[in-house]
Each structure stands twice: as structure tokens, then as C-alpha cells.
Enzyme design. Structure first.
Site, PDB file in Angstrom:
ATOM      1  N   ASN A 122      61.463 -43.376  38.189  1.00 58.47           N
ATOM      2  CA  ASN A 122      61.249 -42.688  36.927  1.00 58.47           C
ATOM      3  C   ASN A 122      60.584 -43.635  35.918  1.00 58.47           C
ATOM      4  O   ASN A 122      60.847 -44.840  35.918  1.00 58.47           O
ATOM      5  CB  ASN A 122      62.609 -42.203  36.401  1.00 58.47           C
ATOM      6  CG  ASN A 122      62.533 -41.669  35.000  1.00 58.47           C
ATOM      7  OD1 ASN A 122      62.671 -42.422  34.041  1.00 58.47           O
ATOM      8  ND2 ASN A 122      62.320 -40.371  34.874  1.00 58.47           N
ATOM      9  N   LEU A 155      55.680 -37.342  37.771  1.00 60.12           N
ATOM     10  CA  LEU A 155      56.687 -37.770  38.730  1.00 60.12           C
ATOM     11  C   LEU A 155      57.507 -36.574  39.203  1.00 60.12           C
ATOM     12  O   LEU A 155      57.484 -35.503  38.579  1.00 60.12           O
ATOM     13  CB  LEU A 155      57.597 -38.830  38.104  1.00 60.12           C
ATOM     14  CG  LEU A 155      56.960 -40.209  37.965  1.00 60.12           C
ATOM     15  CD1 LEU A 155      56.008 -40.280  36.801  1.00 60.12           C
ATOM     16  CD2 LEU A 155      58.031 -41.251  37.834  1.00 60.12           C
ATOM     17  N   ALA A 156      58.242 -36.754  40.271  1.00 65.86           N
ATOM     18  CA  ALA A 156      59.046 -35.668  40.839  1.00 65.86           C
ATOM     19  C   ALA A 156      60.030 -35.106  39.818  1.00 65.86           C
ATOM     20  O   ALA A 156      60.340 -33.917  39.843  1.00 65.86           O
ATOM     21  CB  ALA A 156      59.791 -36.158  42.081  1.00 65.86           C
ATOM     22  N   CYS A 157      60.509 -35.939  38.903  1.00 67.45           N
ATOM     23  CA  CYS A 157      61.480 -35.497  37.902  1.00 67.45           C
ATOM     24  C   CYS A 157      60.831 -34.743  36.751  1.00 67.45           C
ATOM     25  O   CYS A 157      61.520 -34.266  35.854  1.00 67.45           O
ATOM     26  CB  CYS A 157      62.251 -36.700  37.368  1.00 67.45           C
ATOM     27  SG  CYS A 157      61.199 -37.886  36.498  1.00 67.45           S
ATOM     28  N   GLY A 158      59.486 -34.664  36.762  1.00 67.75           N
ATOM     29  CA  GLY A 158      58.765 -33.969  35.705  1.00 67.75           C
ATOM     30  C   GLY A 158      58.232 -34.882  34.625  1.00 67.75           C
ATOM     31  O   GLY A 158      57.421 -34.459  33.809  1.00 67.75           O
TER      32      GLY A 158
END
Length: 181
Positions: A122, A155-158
Site C-alpha cells: 500500500n 493499487l489493489a486496495c484502491g
């Protein structure tokens, strides 16, 4: 043909280790995947075994199949390159401070080959002063290089910003450049 240890840690980017292993094997290298236990929450040993053509090592108990010498020591002795992709903030902290709670971190401490570290995490984790300091410590060690993370992207977490694993092609090129020097 070089012996490359591909260390895989518990990041959503762990799935990209499959393509890294496949490309390196396709280029004629002997690839051995060593995973942290949390990496196996994101990618299976079967996938990495099939693509690397070698059994995956994850737990100290995996050593039993390799004979009298602990597997992580044997692999560290054979390594021409240790490539950690992806490298989580947690694993980078373990490396920076010499902690060895699992097979991969123990292999790292026994390793004398060049080390390429490919962070993936992150954006806030990457920017945290503790992570930045750990990255600085690792980059200052002889034979160590940090590749990335990518400076911008979703990123995958937005989150948007630095933190993504570098593109697989770039990681493979840098690994092979390191082997040729």
C-alpha cells in the site's frame, strides 16, 4: 544457466511470481521458489512448482525431502541470485533487522549471492518512515538492490500512488542484468 531463488511473500502481487518464474525458466535458469507462509494465501505451491519445475519450499519441514542438509542452507549455497518478488513491508523489516522466523528469511541470512528486492505494498505503507528506513538499510548493504515499487498507479486496495510491483518484464531484465555483471 544460473540458479535463482525466487522468494515470494504475502502480497496480493504474489500471483505475479508465477509469470516471473515462468519467464526465468524459459530463459534457461534453474528457479527455486521459497515462499513465506502468508504467500500461500495468494498463490499455490502447485502453480509455482509447475512453472519453476522445482518443489516449492515454504516450511522448515519441507527440508526433510532434501537429505541431511537443511534445504534453506542448500539453496542459499547454490544461489547465483536471490530475487524477492514481491517483498512486503513486513518481510523487508525482517531482512533489515536480521529476523528469521521462516524459511525464506532464514535463507536470506545464509545467502551470499546478490539480492534484488521488489517491494509491493500500500502507498501509505511504502511512505511510512519505518519502511523507508528499512529500505535505506537494505539498499546500503553490499550486493543488495531495491527495484521499485512502481511510482504511480492504482493499487489493489484502491489507493493511487507508489507501491505496485514493477512490471514482470522489467524485473526479469534486471535479474538477468544482475547475473551478467
Amino acid at each position: 544457466m544460473a540458479t535463482i531463488i525466487l522468494g515470494v511473500t504475502g502480497s496480493i502481487a504474489a500471483f505475479k511470481a508465477a509469470e516471473i518464474a515462468s519467464r526465468l525458466v524459459g530463459n534457461g535458469h534453474d528457479v527455486h521458489c521459497v515462499c513465506t507462509p502468508s504467500a500461500l494465501e495468494f498463490i499455490t505451491p502447485l502453480t509455482l512448482t509447475t512453472l519453476s519445475r522445482n518443489p516449492v519450499v515454504c516450511h522448515f519441514g519441507d527440508d526433510a525431502a532434501s537429505g541431511w542438509k537443511p534445504r534453506h542452507i542448500e539453496l542459499a549455497e547454490r544461489a547465483d541470485l536471490l530475487l524477492i518478488a514481491p517483498a512486503t513491508a513486513d518481510f523487508m523489516a525482517e531482512m533489515a533487522h536480521g529476523l528469521a522466523p521462516d524459511t525464506l528469511s532464514s535463507l536470506y541470512l545464509a545467502n551470499e549471492a546478490p539480492v534484488l528486492i521488489c517491494p509491493a505494498m500500500n502507498t501509505r505503507m511504502w511512505r511510512h518512515p519505518a519502511t523507508r528506513e528499512n529500505a535505506r538499510i537494505l539498499a546500503a548493504r553490499p550486493g543488495h538492490r531495491i527495484l521499485g515499487p512502481a511510482e504511480d498507479g492504482v493499487l489493489a486496495c484502491g489507493a493511487v500512488g507508489a507501491g505496485r510491483l514493477l512490471p514482470v518484464g522489467q524485473i526479469v531484465r534486471e535479474a538477468e542484468n544482475t547475473l551478467s555483471t
